[in-house]
Design a protein around this motif. Structure first.
Motif, mmCIF file in Angstrom:
data_model
loop_
_atom_site.group_PDB
_atom_site.id
_atom_site.type_symbol
_atom_site.label_atom_id
_atom_site.label_comp_id
_atom_site.label_asym_id
_atom_site.label_seq_id
_atom_site.Cartn_x
_atom_site.Cartn_y
_atom_site.Cartn_z
ATOM 1 N N GLY A 140 43.963 39.996 44.697
ATOM 2 C CA GLY A 140 44.437 39.681 43.357
ATOM 3 C C GLY A 140 45.443 38.556 43.272
ATOM 4 N N SER A 141 45.987 38.111 44.408
ATOM 5 C CA SER A 141 46.988 37.043 44.366
ATOM 6 C C SER A 141 46.364 35.709 44.757
ATOM 7 N N SER A 142 47.074 34.618 44.425
ATOM 8 C CA SER A 142 46.617 33.275 44.774
ATOM 9 C C SER A 142 47.185 32.786 46.092
ATOM 10 N N SER A 187 54.112 36.778 47.428
ATOM 11 C CA SER A 187 52.794 36.489 46.866
ATOM 12 C C SER A 187 52.912 36.162 45.378
ATOM 13 N N VAL A 246 52.998 33.655 35.864
ATOM 14 C CA VAL A 246 52.722 34.313 37.142
ATOM 15 C C VAL A 246 53.695 35.465 37.340
ATOM 16 N N ARG A 270 40.852 29.394 38.338
ATOM 17 C CA ARG A 270 41.008 30.665 39.041
ATOM 18 C C ARG A 270 39.693 31.071 39.714
ATOM 19 N N THR A 287 37.442 37.371 42.144
ATOM 20 C CA THR A 287 37.267 38.198 43.339
ATOM 21 C C THR A 287 35.797 38.422 43.656
ATOM 22 N N THR A 295 50.875 35.918 41.810
ATOM 23 C CA THR A 295 49.690 36.338 41.059
ATOM 24 C C THR A 295 49.635 35.558 39.757
ATOM 25 N N TYR A 296 48.543 34.837 39.562
ATOM 26 C CA TYR A 296 48.370 33.982 38.386
ATOM 27 C C TYR A 296 47.904 34.824 37.201
#
Length: 472
Positions: free
Chosen positions: A297-299, A362, A355, A256, A259, A364-365
């Motif tokens: 915040g998302s991958s 989108s 997730v 990961r 940010t 998010t992990y």
């Protein structure tokens, strides 16, 4: 697969295909000629299509040449990290039963009867062995929840599926110069740093293994795309960065991306880092890209052409609810199956990643469902690390997990129970003998007991949370 990767070689015969900064440059014509000659040399040794070849090679250009040459000749390469210990590579040899070992000096040798050669063979060029795209092309190894290396079998079609990353992650063009900071024998490097650039006719740039001036090499090489694990970005940001006028953007995978690292890189270089989420069984299939940056915040989103689902207890969950990320069995990049195991069943392959899926697509992990650890981009099973310490005298039980030692810096720690603290040098020496460097704990922490739930199961989350506390 190999013919596909080198399809542009004749048209771009004089163009640089591979540049090892500060060492050597290979044109597309040279690369294809060496692959064809090596393929002929391997067949001259008596190998037959379908035979497996285990790699004990270092971070040199011989690695991708041997990899493509095996596939060109219809052989099945088994690329493995040079960092693996003798017991580790012996277990991989036991599972794959190779017909040949490519053995470079100074790299661990498996305890296996297969013959080995020290230099790549050179024979008469041969045409590629063509056939069913669903047949086995190569085997890579990943740590499984069983605590032992697990072979992942990929078909020739897997290379075609990677086209979905060209626009869905890389923004890749023929005029790009792609620098990857990883070693040749890492699957992230093999795919993103070599196979994909060559498949489109771009130039692969690999920093000299002996160099520590990565940021300056990135500038001097005029690379337009930079690929690395988050830890590499973190290290580069510790020092002043040179001007990077040719860099369009960076790529991140393996673990990961925080940010804070993404924001700091953008502030210092003026370029974005686009993250991807994937696994050895299907490479990357969730990503951000220049045309569709990830929301905070998302991958990112599923790459165009991918069919994914978020499943819990066998059924899809509502948007925004956590569940297990799954990819459809029809995805051309999905593995054939695990080595020496029955083929997988069912419509969906469950990845083990937890997730959420937003209304806009989108992803998010949230973390690994099976407590897998991540060390510098390599997935590591805690069970494998713990099993290595089972024979340490006086050590009663132990638990491995990743802990945060300071902001955005994570290491593998081994929490252990014994009557008294054991000498750290003893534990380190034991780890060095049995585990690859990236699997070895960096911290050894004595405990009088390990936290467990009512069912007696180890609570790794509590162990990790009680250790970490405030970070800087």
């Amino acid at each position: 697969m190999a013919a596909y990767v080198l399809a542009h070689a004749d048209r771009l015969a004089e163009k640089p295909a591979l540049e090892i900064v500060g060492a050597e440059t290979w044109s597309y014509g040279t690369l294809k000629a060496r692959v064809m000659a090596c393929a002929g040399g391997l067949l001259d040794l008596g190998l037959k299509p379908g035979d497996r070849v285990l790699f004990r090679l270092g971070n040199t250009a011989e690695f991708p040449v041997a990899y493509l040459a095996c596939i060109w000749a219809g052989l099945v390469p088994v690329p493995a990290s040079a960092a693996l210990s003798v017991p580790e590579i012996t277990e991989i040899a036991r599972q794959t039963n190779p017909a040949l070992v490519l053995q470079a000096p100074g790299i661990s040798r498996p305890d296996h009867p297969a013959p080995s050669i020290k230099e790549l063979p050179d024979g008469q060029p041969v045409p590629p062995e063509m056939g069913d795209p669903d047949r086995l092309a190569y085997i890579i190894f990943t740590s499984g929840t069983s605590g032992r290396p697990r072979g992942v079998c990929h078909a020739h079609r897997a290379i075609w599926a990677r086209r979905m990353m060209w626009d869905g992650w890389y923004g890749l063009r023929e005029d790009d110069r792609v620098m990857h900071a990883g070693a040749f024998n890492w699957t992230y490097t093999l795919g993103t740093g070599l196979m994909d650039p060559w498949s489109i006719g771009a130039t692969s740039v690999i920093p000299n293994a002996a160099s520590t001036e990565l940021a300056q090499l990135l500038s001097d090489s005029r690379s337009s795309i930079f690929a690395a694990a988050p830890g590499i970005y973190r290290q580069l940001l510790k020092s002043p960065l040179p001007a990077l006028p040719d860099l369009r953007h960076g790529l991140s995978a393996g673990e990961r991306l925080s940010t804070t690292i993404r924001a700091a890189w953008q502030d210092r270089t003026g370029t974005e880092i686009f993250e991807a989420l994937g696994m050895s069984e299907c490479s990357t299939f969730i990503s951000a890209c220049p045309a569709a940056p990830a929301l905070e915040g998302s991958s990112g989103r599923p790459q165009r052409g991918r069919r994914i689902a978020v499943i819990q207890d066998g059924v899809p969950v509502a948007r925004g609810e956590p569940g297990q990320l799954a990819i459809h069995r029809d995805d051309p990049g999905l593995m054939l199956g695990y080595l020496n195991e029955p083929p997988p069943e069912g419509e969906w392959f469950i990845t083990g990643d937890t997730v959420t899926l937003a209304e806009d697509g989108s992803i998010t992990y949230l973390g690994r469902a099976d407590d897998m650890m991540n060390a510098g981009g390599y997935r590591v099973s805690p069970l494998e690390v713990e099993a290595a310490f089972a024979t340490v005298p006086g050590l009663q039980e132990c638990a491995a997990c990743v802990v945060e030692i300071k902001r955005d810096a994570h290491v593998i720690a081994l929490f252990y129970v014994s009557d008294a603290p054991l000498p750290e040098t003893q534990l380190q020496t034991h780890a060095e003998r049995l585990l690859a460097r990236f699997k070895q704990p960096r911290l050894y922490i004595h405990r009088t007991s390990l936290p467990k739930g009512g069912n007696g199961k180890l609570n790794r989350r509590l162990l990790r949370d009680t250790f970490e506390g405030p970070t800087q």
